[in-house]
Every structure is written in structure tokens, then in C-alpha cells.
Design a protein around this motif. Structure first.
Motif, PDB file in Angstrom:
ATOM      1  N   ARG A  41       1.316  -1.169  -0.367  1.00  0.00           N
ATOM      2  CA  ARG A  41      -0.068   0.172  -0.189  1.00  0.00           C
ATOM      3  C   ARG A  41       1.028   1.037   0.168  1.00  0.00           C
ATOM      4  O   ARG A  41       0.040   2.158  -0.352  1.00  0.00           O
ATOM      5  N   ASP A  42       2.471   1.000   0.226  1.00  0.00           N
ATOM      6  CA  ASP A  42       3.241   2.262   0.213  1.00  0.00           C
ATOM      7  C   ASP A  42       3.700   2.587  -1.299  1.00  0.00           C
ATOM      8  O   ASP A  42       3.909   1.853  -1.835  1.00  0.00           O
ATOM      9  N   ASP A  43       2.921   3.621  -1.759  1.00  0.00           N
ATOM     10  CA  ASP A  43       3.262   3.936  -2.802  1.00  0.00           C
ATOM     11  C   ASP A  43       4.875   4.068  -3.561  1.00  0.00           C
ATOM     12  O   ASP A  43       4.735   4.311  -4.733  1.00  0.00           O
ATOM     13  N   HIS A  44       5.775   4.033  -2.345  1.00  0.00           N
ATOM     14  CA  HIS A  44       7.167   4.588  -2.285  1.00  0.00           C
ATOM     15  C   HIS A  44       7.787   3.083  -3.762  1.00  0.00           C
ATOM     16  O   HIS A  44       8.850   3.314  -4.036  1.00  0.00           O
ATOM     17  N   CYS A  45       7.186   2.076  -3.526  1.00  0.00           N
ATOM     18  CA  CYS A  45       7.684   0.953  -3.824  1.00  0.00           C
ATOM     19  C   CYS A  45       6.811   0.179  -5.432  1.00  0.00           C
ATOM     20  O   CYS A  45       7.152  -0.848  -5.216  1.00  0.00           O
ATOM     21  N   TYR A  46       6.631   1.141  -5.766  1.00  0.00           N
ATOM     22  CA  TYR A  46       5.972   1.796  -6.861  1.00  0.00           C
ATOM     23  C   TYR A  46       6.994   1.940  -8.240  1.00  0.00           C
ATOM     24  O   TYR A  46       7.279   3.193  -8.379  1.00  0.00           O
ATOM     25  N   VAL A  47       6.938   1.565  -9.150  1.00  0.00           N
ATOM     26  CA  VAL A  47       7.499   2.091 -10.685  1.00  0.00           C
ATOM     27  C   VAL A  47       6.535   2.132 -11.693  1.00  0.00           C
ATOM     28  O   VAL A  47       6.364   1.155 -11.915  1.00  0.00           O
ATOM     29  N   GLY A  48       5.824   2.931 -11.430  1.00  0.00           N
ATOM     30  CA  GLY A  48       4.712   3.451 -12.536  1.00  0.00           C
ATOM     31  C   GLY A  48       3.421   2.482 -12.284  1.00  0.00           C
ATOM     32  O   GLY A  48       3.100   3.157 -10.734  1.00  0.00           O
ATOM     33  N   THR A  49       3.100   1.859 -12.317  1.00  0.00           N
ATOM     34  CA  THR A  49       1.961   0.562 -12.277  1.00  0.00           C
ATOM     35  C   THR A  49       2.265  -0.285 -10.786  1.00  0.00           C
ATOM     36  O   THR A  49       1.556  -1.040 -10.548  1.00  0.00           O
ATOM     37  N   LYS A  50       3.576  -0.934 -11.444  1.00  0.00           N
ATOM     38  CA  LYS A  50       4.048  -1.740 -10.358  1.00  0.00           C
ATOM     39  C   LYS A  50       4.675  -2.331  -9.359  1.00  0.00           C
ATOM     40  O   LYS A  50       6.127  -0.779  -9.494  1.00  0.00           O
ATOM     41  N   VAL A  51       4.867  -3.039  -8.649  1.00  0.00           N
ATOM     42  CA  VAL A  51       4.911  -3.351  -7.636  1.00  0.00           C
ATOM     43  C   VAL A  51       6.411  -3.251  -7.874  1.00  0.00           C
ATOM     44  O   VAL A  51       7.569  -4.496  -8.519  1.00  0.00           O
ATOM     45  N   ALA A  54      12.545  -4.697  -5.104  1.00  0.00           N
ATOM     46  CA  ALA A  54      13.764  -4.159  -4.535  1.00  0.00           C
ATOM     47  C   ALA A  54      13.340  -2.731  -3.210  1.00  0.00           C
ATOM     48  O   ALA A  54      13.891  -2.703  -2.546  1.00  0.00           O
ATOM     49  N   ARG A  55      12.532  -1.799  -3.695  1.00  0.00           N
ATOM     50  CA  ARG A  55      11.687  -0.894  -2.688  1.00  0.00           C
ATOM     51  C   ARG A  55      10.973  -1.637  -1.600  1.00  0.00           C
ATOM     52  O   ARG A  55      11.265  -0.784  -1.062  1.00  0.00           O
ATOM     53  N   LEU A  56      10.364  -2.745  -1.869  1.00  0.00           N
ATOM     54  CA  LEU A  56       9.224  -3.001  -1.085  1.00  0.00           C
ATOM     55  C   LEU A  56      10.263  -3.108   0.088  1.00  0.00           C
ATOM     56  O   LEU A  56       9.809  -4.191   1.546  1.00  0.00           O
ATOM     57  N   ASP A 154       9.223  -9.225 -12.851  1.00  0.00           N
ATOM     58  CA  ASP A 154       8.547  -8.169 -14.082  1.00  0.00           C
ATOM     59  C   ASP A 154       6.943  -9.222 -14.475  1.00  0.00           C
ATOM     60  O   ASP A 154       5.810  -8.256 -14.794  1.00  0.00           O
ATOM     61  N   ALA A 155       7.538 -10.290 -14.337  1.00  0.00           N
ATOM     62  CA  ALA A 155       6.100 -11.241 -14.882  1.00  0.00           C
ATOM     63  C   ALA A 155       4.713 -11.383 -14.007  1.00  0.00           C
ATOM     64  O   ALA A 155       3.566 -11.623 -13.981  1.00  0.00           O
ATOM     65  N   ILE A 156       5.725 -11.860 -12.721  1.00  0.00           N
ATOM     66  CA  ILE A 156       4.323 -11.434 -11.479  1.00  0.00           C
ATOM     67  C   ILE A 156       4.152 -10.609 -10.111  1.00  0.00           C
ATOM     68  O   ILE A 156       3.269 -10.266  -9.411  1.00  0.00           O
ATOM     69  N   ALA A 157       4.708  -9.333 -10.262  1.00  0.00           N
ATOM     70  CA  ALA A 157       4.665  -8.392  -9.816  1.00  0.00           C
ATOM     71  C   ALA A 157       3.159  -7.591  -9.647  1.00  0.00           C
ATOM     72  O   ALA A 157       3.239  -7.379 -10.875  1.00  0.00           O
ATOM     73  N   PHE A 158       2.718  -7.690  -9.092  1.00  0.00           N
ATOM     74  CA  PHE A 158       1.579  -6.221  -8.919  1.00  0.00           C
ATOM     75  C   PHE A 158       1.264  -6.029  -9.862  1.00  0.00           C
ATOM     76  O   PHE A 158       2.479  -4.595  -9.290  1.00  0.00           O
ATOM     77  N   ASP A 159      -0.028  -5.252 -10.441  1.00  0.00           N
ATOM     78  CA  ASP A 159       0.407  -4.022 -11.405  1.00  0.00           C
ATOM     79  C   ASP A 159      -0.991  -3.735 -11.401  1.00  0.00           C
ATOM     80  O   ASP A 159      -2.011  -4.685 -10.827  1.00  0.00           O
ATOM     81  N   ARG A 160      -1.123  -2.324 -10.406  1.00  0.00           N
ATOM     82  CA  ARG A 160      -2.659  -1.766  -9.837  1.00  0.00           C
ATOM     83  C   ARG A 160      -3.446  -1.850 -11.373  1.00  0.00           C
ATOM     84  O   ARG A 160      -4.467  -2.156 -11.551  1.00  0.00           O
TER      85      ARG A 160
END
Length: 175
Positions: A41-51, A54-56, A154-160
Motif C-alpha cells: 500500500r506504500d506508493d514508494h514501492c511502485y515503479v509506474g503501476t507495478k510493485v 527491491a523497493r518493497l 516483471d512477470a509476476i509483480a502486482f500491477d495496479r
């Protein structure tokens, strides 16, 4: 680690049902989806619309979850649960397992046939599946592993956006 342990199709895996079933089997259920789930739920963990894993992985919340696992593992046998059949298709391997191994923990995955597979063997399978095994003087096996982690993330990360599109199509289908 499911961020949201709920299923319309498999209600036996909803948090309360699962907790009760495991309790009946003498197993304690501890929900750590907030700490270790892949739908931050942390917006900082997203690059564009994907989690970004590394940030998480750098967040205090995630690191507290990892530390809780490490502390618990010193006293108990711990199993992380998720919905994917193959460990390499799940964030447990690509995010959590990677981080646990980086901190010196031993990680094994329970396969569909009941056999155990070490994290390194699971990632080796992923390197093969992604056809990244061509090691030469310009690329080490370690580079291939890093590339496999990145490609699978890239294939499995959550995408808003994908979740919104799926929710919209499900709503249209049910009306």
C-alpha cells in the motif's frame, strides 16, 4: 504470504477458515501479509503501476516481517503459504526467499509432489526455464540469476492497472 487472504472460489483458504483448520491440526496461523505480502500500500514501492520488489524489500515494514520470520524460525518450523503451485511463480521465492537467503537463512520450497526444493535449486530451474544459462566470459552465473529474478519479478509483480482491468471485466461479466 497473501496480502489479502480471501477467495470466492476456494473459501477454505480464507483467513478465518484457514486459521480454524490449521488450529484443528495443531498448527498456529500467523498472518504476515501486511509485512510480507506483495501488494504494498506504500506508493514508494511502485515503479509506474507495478510493485518493485527491491523497493518493497527496503521498507521497514518488510524488514520487520523478515526479522519476525528469522526470530520465529529459531524456535519453530515455519511454512509460508501462497496460492501458486510452482514456487518460482510466487513472490515467496522471488522476494521473500531471496531476502531470507541474503540474510543467511536456509529456504526450502514444498513442491506439489511433497518433495523439498532448495531456493538455489528453484532459481536454477528458473534460469533454465528463462533460457539464461548461456554463461560466457562476459556474463557470470550470478548475473544470470540476477537477470532471472528481474525477469520473473516483471512477470509476476502486482500491477495496479491490471487489477483494475480485471476487476472491471469481472464486474461486467457478472452483470
Amino acid at each position: 504470504m497473501r496480502s489479502s487472504p480471501f477467495s470466492r472460489h476456494n473459501p477454505q483458504f480464507n483467513r478465518d477458515s484457514l486459521r480454524a483448520s490449521l488450529k484443528d491440526a495443531g498448527i498456529k496461523y500467523v498472518f504476515l501479509g501486511k509485512e510480507l505480502g506483495a501488494r504494498s500500500r506504500d506508493d514508494h514501492c511502485y515503479v509506474g503501476t507495478k510493485v518493485s520488489y527491491a523497493r518493497l524489500a527496503q521498507t521497514q515494514l518488510f524488514q520487520r516481517g523478515i526479522q519476525r520470520l528469522l526470530d520465529g524460525a529459531a524456535l519453530h518450523r515455519i511454512a509460508l503459504m501462497c496460492a501458486e503451485r510452482d514456487p518460482v511463480d510466487c513472490h515467496r521465492t522471488i522476494l521473500i526467499g531471496r531476502e531470507l537467503c541474503a540474510q543467511g537463512a536456509s529456504v526450502s520450497h514444498i513442491l506439489a509432489d511433497g518433495q523439498l526444493e532448495a531456493q538455489s535449486d528453484a532459481i536454477g530451474r528458473l534460469v533454465e526455464r528463462l533460457q539464461l544459462g548461456g554463461i560466457d566470459m562476459f556474463r557470470s552465473y550470478s548475473d544470470a540469476i540476477d537477470q532471472a529474478y528481474a525477469m520473473q519479478e516483471d512477470a509476476i509483480a502486482f500491477d495496479r492497472d491490471a487489477q483494475i482491468a480485471q476487476r472491471d471485466s469481472t464486474t461486467k461479466a457478472s452483470t
